[in-house]
Design an enzyme around this catalytic site. Structure first.
Site, PDB file in Angstrom:
ATOM      1  N   ARG A   1      21.050  16.906  -3.935  1.00 52.38           N
ATOM      2  CA  ARG A   1      20.660  15.716  -3.601  1.00 52.38           C
ATOM      3  C   ARG A   1      21.786  14.410  -4.837  1.00 52.38           C
ATOM      4  O   ARG A   1      21.293  14.852  -5.779  1.00 52.38           O
ATOM      5  CB  ARG A   1      19.833  14.767  -2.679  1.00 52.38           C
ATOM      6  CG  ARG A   1      19.338  15.110  -1.715  1.00 52.38           C
ATOM      7  CD  ARG A   1      17.980  14.858  -1.368  1.00 52.38           C
ATOM      8  NE  ARG A   1      17.825  13.628  -1.147  1.00 52.38           N
ATOM      9  CZ  ARG A   1      16.459  12.993  -0.129  1.00 52.38           C
ATOM     10  NH1 ARG A   1      15.034  13.561   0.287  1.00 52.38           N
ATOM     11  NH2 ARG A   1      16.521  11.751  -0.722  1.00 52.38           N
TER      12      ARG A   1
ATOM     13  N   PRO B   1       0.053  -1.337   0.129  1.00 52.39           N
ATOM     14  CA  PRO B   1       0.044  -0.270   0.133  1.00 52.39           C
ATOM     15  C   PRO B   1       0.645   0.785  -0.227  1.00 52.39           C
ATOM     16  O   PRO B   1       1.629   1.448   0.748  1.00 52.39           O
ATOM     17  CB  PRO B   1      -0.790  -0.148   0.977  1.00 52.39           C
ATOM     18  CG  PRO B   1      -0.707  -1.683   2.245  1.00 52.39           C
ATOM     19  CD  PRO B   1       0.843  -2.076   1.170  1.00 52.39           C
ATOM     20  N   GLU B   2       0.434   2.451  -0.811  1.00 54.57           N
ATOM     21  CA  GLU B   2       1.417   3.817  -0.720  1.00 54.57           C
ATOM     22  C   GLU B   2       0.317   4.396  -0.340  1.00 54.57           C
ATOM     23  O   GLU B   2      -1.547   4.163   0.341  1.00 54.57           O
ATOM     24  CB  GLU B   2       1.607   3.504  -2.523  1.00 54.57           C
ATOM     25  CG  GLU B   2       3.036   2.753  -2.412  1.00 54.57           C
ATOM     26  CD  GLU B   2       3.189   2.736  -3.907  1.00 54.57           C
ATOM     27  OE1 GLU B   2       3.085   3.971  -4.526  1.00 54.57           O
ATOM     28  OE2 GLU B   2       4.521   1.713  -4.879  1.00 54.57           O
TER      29      GLU B   2
ATOM     30  N   HIS C   1      -5.189 -15.898   9.261  1.00 54.95           N
ATOM     31  CA  HIS C   1      -3.789 -14.600   8.715  1.00 54.95           C
ATOM     32  C   HIS C   1      -4.581 -13.016  10.142  1.00 54.95           C
ATOM     33  O   HIS C   1      -3.658 -12.175   9.769  1.00 54.95           O
ATOM     34  CB  HIS C   1      -3.617 -13.708   7.156  1.00 54.95           C
ATOM     35  CG  HIS C   1      -2.686 -15.330   6.348  1.00 54.95           C
ATOM     36  ND1 HIS C   1      -1.902 -15.224   6.781  1.00 54.95           N
ATOM     37  CD2 HIS C   1      -3.410 -15.447   5.631  1.00 54.95           C
ATOM     38  CE1 HIS C   1      -1.570 -16.667   5.923  1.00 54.95           C
ATOM     39  NE2 HIS C   1      -2.896 -16.862   5.171  1.00 54.95           N
TER      40      HIS C   1
ATOM     41  N   ARG D   1       1.882 -11.460   5.621  1.00 54.29           N
ATOM     42  CA  ARG D   1       3.706 -11.337   5.144  1.00 54.29           C
ATOM     43  C   ARG D   1       4.123 -10.812   6.619  1.00 54.29           C
ATOM     44  O   ARG D   1       5.205 -11.235   7.704  1.00 54.29           O
ATOM     45  CB  ARG D   1       3.937 -10.107   4.808  1.00 54.29           C
ATOM     46  CG  ARG D   1       4.146 -10.875   3.369  1.00 54.29           C
ATOM     47  CD  ARG D   1       4.946 -12.207   2.798  1.00 54.29           C
ATOM     48  NE  ARG D   1       5.997 -12.069   2.614  1.00 54.29           N
ATOM     49  CZ  ARG D   1       6.788 -11.264   2.403  1.00 54.29           C
ATOM     50  NH1 ARG D   1       6.399 -10.810   0.963  1.00 54.29           N
ATOM     51  NH2 ARG D   1       7.590 -10.897   1.944  1.00 54.29           N
TER      52      ARG D   1
END
Ligand SMILES: [Zn+2]
Length: 282
Positions: free
Chosen positions: A154, A2-3, A93, A112
Site C-alpha cells: 500500500r 467514538p473509536e 436529541h 448530529r
C-alpha cells in the site's frame, strides 16, 4: 467520535442492563436512523425480541437476539445510550427508545444524527461485516504478520491506512496518532514501506494505545460519555493528540499538527522523523 475504546466502554456499560431482557416496545423517532428502511417497521420487528448478547465489531455494536437476528448499530459522530427508569423525560436529541421487560428504557441519543441502526438476518451479518471491518486488533489472532499483510504494497500514508477500517477494526484519528507516536513512525510514511521492526513496534503500539483507552473508559472530548453518565479519562493520557505546540513527552520537541489522510494529524517531528533514505512524495 467514538473509536474502539469508546464503543467498547459503551458496550460494557450497557451489557448488564440489556442481556437477557426482552424488548416490550420499540419507538424510533428519526427516519435517518434506519434508512432506507421504514423506522416504524424496524420498531415493529424489534418488539418481542429477546437480547442474547451485546457484542462489538470495530466501531459497530451488535445486539444479538435469541432469534439469531442482529441489530447492528454504528454511533458515527455523536450516537450514545443511556438507561433509565420508566418514562423518563424526552431529551431533544433522543432518536429511539427500547422499553425492556423489566420496565427500564434504553434511550438512543444522537445530536448530529449520523448514527445508523440496521436489523439483519442471521446469515447477513458476517458478509456485511467482512466487506467493512478487518481483524479485531485486541484479539489473539491479530499478530504483527496480520498487520503486515494488511499494509503490504500500500502506497497510502500509514495514517490513512490505519483509518481504513479494513486494516485495523475500530481505529480512528485519536488512537492512530497515539499509536504512531508510541511506535515512532512518521504518519505520512507509505504504509507498504514500513520495515519489519517498525511493523512490530506499530503492532504493539496499536494494542497498547487501545488498551489504555479502554482502561480510561475512552476519551471525552465533547459529546461522548459512558452509559452511566461518566466522562472517559483517556484525554488526560494523550501523548500527541490535541497537544500541538506542547513538548513531546519523550524528547521535549514541540508537537506539530499537519493534515494527513484529510484529518488533523499530531506527531513529534523529532521522534517520528521521516527517514531521509526512504523519503518519497507523500
Ligand atoms: Zn519526541
Amino acid at each position: 467520535v467514538p473509536e474502539l475504546p469508546e464503543v467498547e466502554t459503551i458496550r460494557r456499560g450497557l451489557e448488564p442492563f440489556v442481556v437477557g431482557r426482552r424488548i416490550e416496545r420499540a419507538a424510533i423517532h428519526d427516519a435517518r436512523l434506519t434508512r432506507p428502511f421504514d423506522p416504524a417497521e424496524v420498531a415493529r420487528q424489534l418488539q418481542g425480541e429477546r437480547i442474547a448478547g451485546l457484542e462489538r465489531r470495530g466501531k459497530y455494536l451488535a445486539v444479538r437476539f435469541e432469534s439469531g437476528r442482529v441489530l447492528l448499530i454504528h454511533l458515527r459522530m455523536t450516537g450514545n445510550f443511556r438507561v433509565s427508569g420508566r418514562d423518563p423525560p424526552d431529551g431533544p436529541h433522543d432518536r429511539a427508545v427500547l422499553r425492556l421487560d423489566n420496565g427500564s428504557d434504553v434511550i438512543y441519543r444522537d445530536v448530529r444524527r449520523f448514527g445508523t441502526w440496521l436489523l439483519v438476518e442471521p446469515d447477513e451479518l458476517e458478509p456485511y461485516l467482512a466487506e467493512r471491518v478487518g481483524e479485531e486488533p485486541l484479539d489473539d489472532v491479530f499478530r504483527t504478520a496480520t498487520l503486515a499483510a494488511r499494509l503490504a504494497g500500500r502506497r497510502a500514508p500509514i495514517k490513512a491506512a490505519l483509518l481504513d477500517q479494513r486494516t485495523v477494526a475500530g481505529m480512528g484519528n485519536i488512537y492512530a496518532d497515539e499509536a504512531l507516536w508510541r511506535a515512532r513512525i512518521h504518519p505520512l510514511r507509505p504504509a507498504g514501506e514500513l520495515e519489519r521492526d517498525e511493523l512490530r513496534r506499530l503492532h504493539r503500539a496499536l494494542r497498547d494505545a487501545l488498551r489504555t483507552g479502554i482502561a480510561r473508559q475512552g476519551a471525552t472530548l465533547s459529546n461522548y460519555v459512558t452509559p452511566d453518565g461518566e466522562r472517559g479519562r483517556m484525554q488526560e493520557e494523550f501523548k500527541v493528540y490535541g497537544r500541538e505546540g506542547e513538548p513531546c513527552p519523550r524528547c521535549g520537541t514541540p508537537i506539530e499538527k499537519i493534515r494527513g489522510a484529510g484529518r488533523g494529524t499530531h506527531y513529534c517531528p523529532n521522534c517520528q522523523a521521516f527517514p531521509t533514505s526512504v523519503r518519497s512524495e507523500a
